[in-house]
Motif scaffolding. Structure first.
Motif, short mmCIF file in Angstrom:
data_model
loop_
_atom_site.label_atom_id
_atom_site.label_comp_id
_atom_site.label_asym_id
_atom_site.label_seq_id
_atom_site.Cartn_x
_atom_site.Cartn_y
_atom_site.Cartn_z
N MET A 1 2.68 -8.90 0.32
CA MET A 1 1.64 -8.64 1.14
C MET A 1 1.21 -7.18 0.86
N LEU A 2 -0.05 -6.81 1.00
CA LEU A 2 -0.21 -5.71 1.06
C LEU A 2 -0.40 -5.16 2.44
N VAL A 3 0.24 -3.71 2.31
CA VAL A 3 0.34 -2.81 3.37
C VAL A 3 -0.57 -1.55 3.33
N VAL A 4 -1.71 -1.46 4.35
CA VAL A 4 -2.42 -0.28 4.18
C VAL A 4 -2.04 0.51 5.25
N ASN A 5 -1.60 1.73 5.11
CA ASN A 5 -0.70 2.50 6.04
C ASN A 5 -1.82 3.26 7.06
N ASN A 6 -2.93 3.53 6.64
CA ASN A 6 -3.94 4.25 7.34
C ASN A 6 -5.47 3.92 6.86
N ILE A 7 -6.05 2.95 7.55
CA ILE A 7 -7.21 2.52 7.07
C ILE A 7 -8.19 3.39 6.86
N PHE A 8 -8.28 4.73 7.34
CA PHE A 8 -9.19 5.81 7.14
C PHE A 8 -8.95 6.53 5.87
N THR A 9 -7.73 6.50 5.26
CA THR A 9 -7.66 7.16 4.01
C THR A 9 -7.46 6.16 2.85
N GLU A 10 -7.25 4.82 3.26
CA GLU A 10 -6.95 3.94 2.20
C GLU A 10 -8.07 2.69 2.37
N THR A 11 -8.89 2.38 1.36
CA THR A 11 -9.73 1.53 1.71
C THR A 11 -10.01 0.70 0.56
N PRO A 12 -8.82 -0.49 0.48
CA PRO A 12 -8.91 -1.33 -0.64
C PRO A 12 -10.18 -2.42 -0.40
N ARG A 13 -10.65 -2.73 -1.70
CA ARG A 13 -11.72 -3.90 -1.42
C ARG A 13 -11.01 -5.23 -1.93
N LEU A 14 -11.02 -5.97 -0.98
CA LEU A 14 -10.44 -7.33 -0.85
C LEU A 14 -11.36 -8.29 -0.68
N PRO A 15 -11.39 -9.41 -1.28
CA PRO A 15 -12.52 -10.60 -1.07
C PRO A 15 -12.35 -11.31 0.10
N HIS A 16 -13.55 -11.47 0.70
CA HIS A 16 -13.93 -12.24 1.70
C HIS A 16 -12.80 -12.28 2.80
N VAL A 17 -12.70 -11.10 3.51
CA VAL A 17 -11.55 -10.72 4.29
C VAL A 17 -12.00 -11.75 5.88
#
Length: 310
Positions: A1-17
């Motif tokens: 599972m992907l863990v994004v620790n800060n949505i403002f500094t990390e912006t992964p592009r994931l399909p159909h969220v």
């Protein structure tokens, strides 16, 4: 599972969220109903099942002197979310700046701009944005214009009571672990680090490990049967919670005696899975009486787990 620790500094592009939003403290059965819907909807469109959660808990930010005792540590919460099939968890840093986002800005800048939400599933009482002004009606109105879908889940009732983190906390504080388990969908577990204590348990013939878990809820004072998970192994354990009035301690401590175990475990992490409460904590006339009662408690717990194994 992907863990994004800060949505403002990390912006992964994931399909159909497909996403839900909340603190999800406890990941109880009410939460699980929402999370399973998210996973189901994501699988239907071959998308990404995701959660947006907060760091720290919003009540910790708004009421620092009255913060809730949490049912799960962040580590426990992540493990539970992964077990339920979530693909990603996004952490929203909760501070003065982010808490002041207007609801529409939260949708546009965070949900759409940062998370790339295509579908949103929310609970019955979901509120968001500055002063909690945003609600399901606002999301419904915005959805067609911004090209996402939104749905709302009804509350989960068990025995006529709405399942909530608050209700579970009340049960645990009362020592009612059976009712807490009914709402959690699993046994309550306390995760923490082992800290060296005064060594009194060892002098009594029952060495204990002091489990420290800041900000976690602690069950009512008393003696409990529990499983101790340590280094990938499970041990039956006798847990005493309280001030040990016979030998008197200054602070409330969680002391775990791992049955048929020996070794130096100070500094390690351990999880205690509580099964049931044997008795309340009480003061004994002498150390000898205390030792005799501990011996009985350990025997009772040993027999309990032997029956479970069978």
């Amino acid at each position: 599972m992907l863990v994004v620790n800060n949505i403002f500094t990390e912006t992964p592009r994931l399909p159909h969220v497909v996403m839900t939003i909340g603190s999800f403290d406890g990941v109880h059965l009410g939460h699980q109903a929402i999370l399973r819907q998210v996973v189901q909807d994501a699988r239907r469109i071959n998308g990404t099942a995701a959660v947006l959660t907060f760091r720290p808990h919003p009540r910790e930010f708004f009421m620092p002197n009255h913060t809730p005792n949490l049912l799960t540590t962040e580590k426990q919460k992540i493990a539970l979310l992964e077990h339920l099939g979530l693909d990603a968890v996004f952490f929203f840093p909760f501070n003065a700046e982010t808490a002041s986002l207007e609801p529409k800005d939260f949708v546009e800048k965070v949900l759409l701009g940062k998370c790339g939400v295509r579908e949103l599933v929310v609970g019955h009482d979901f509120r968001f944005g500055r002063a909690a002004r945003g609600d399901f009606d606002l999301l419904e109105n915005m959805a067609p214009r911004f090209g996402f879908k939104v749905s709302q889940m009804a509350p989960l009732l068990i025995q006529g009571e709405r399942v909530s983190s608050t209700a579970i906390r009340e049960r645990i504080l009362e020592g009612d672990l059976e009712q807490a388990e009914l709402f959690l969908g699993r046994k309550f577990a306390l995760h923490g680090r082992i800290e060296q204590g005064r060594g009194i348990g060892k002098t009594l013939g029952f060495p204990t490990a002091n489990v420290i878990s800041p900000r976690s809820i602690i069950p009512a004072h008393g003696v409990y049967a529990a499983e101790a998970l340590l280094d990938g192994m499970s041990y039956p354990a006798a847990i005493n919670i309280g001030i040990a009035p016979t030998i008197r301690q200054d602070n409330v401590v969680v002391e775990a005696h791992l049955i048929n175990f020996s070794g130096d475990i100070s500094g390690k992490e351990m999880e205690l899975i509580f099964h049931h409460r044997l008795r309340p904590e009480r003061k004994f006339p002498s150390r000898e009486d205390l030792v005799e009662q501990i011996r009985k408690d350990v025997q009772t717990i040993t027999e309990y787990f032997a029956r479970l194994r069978k």
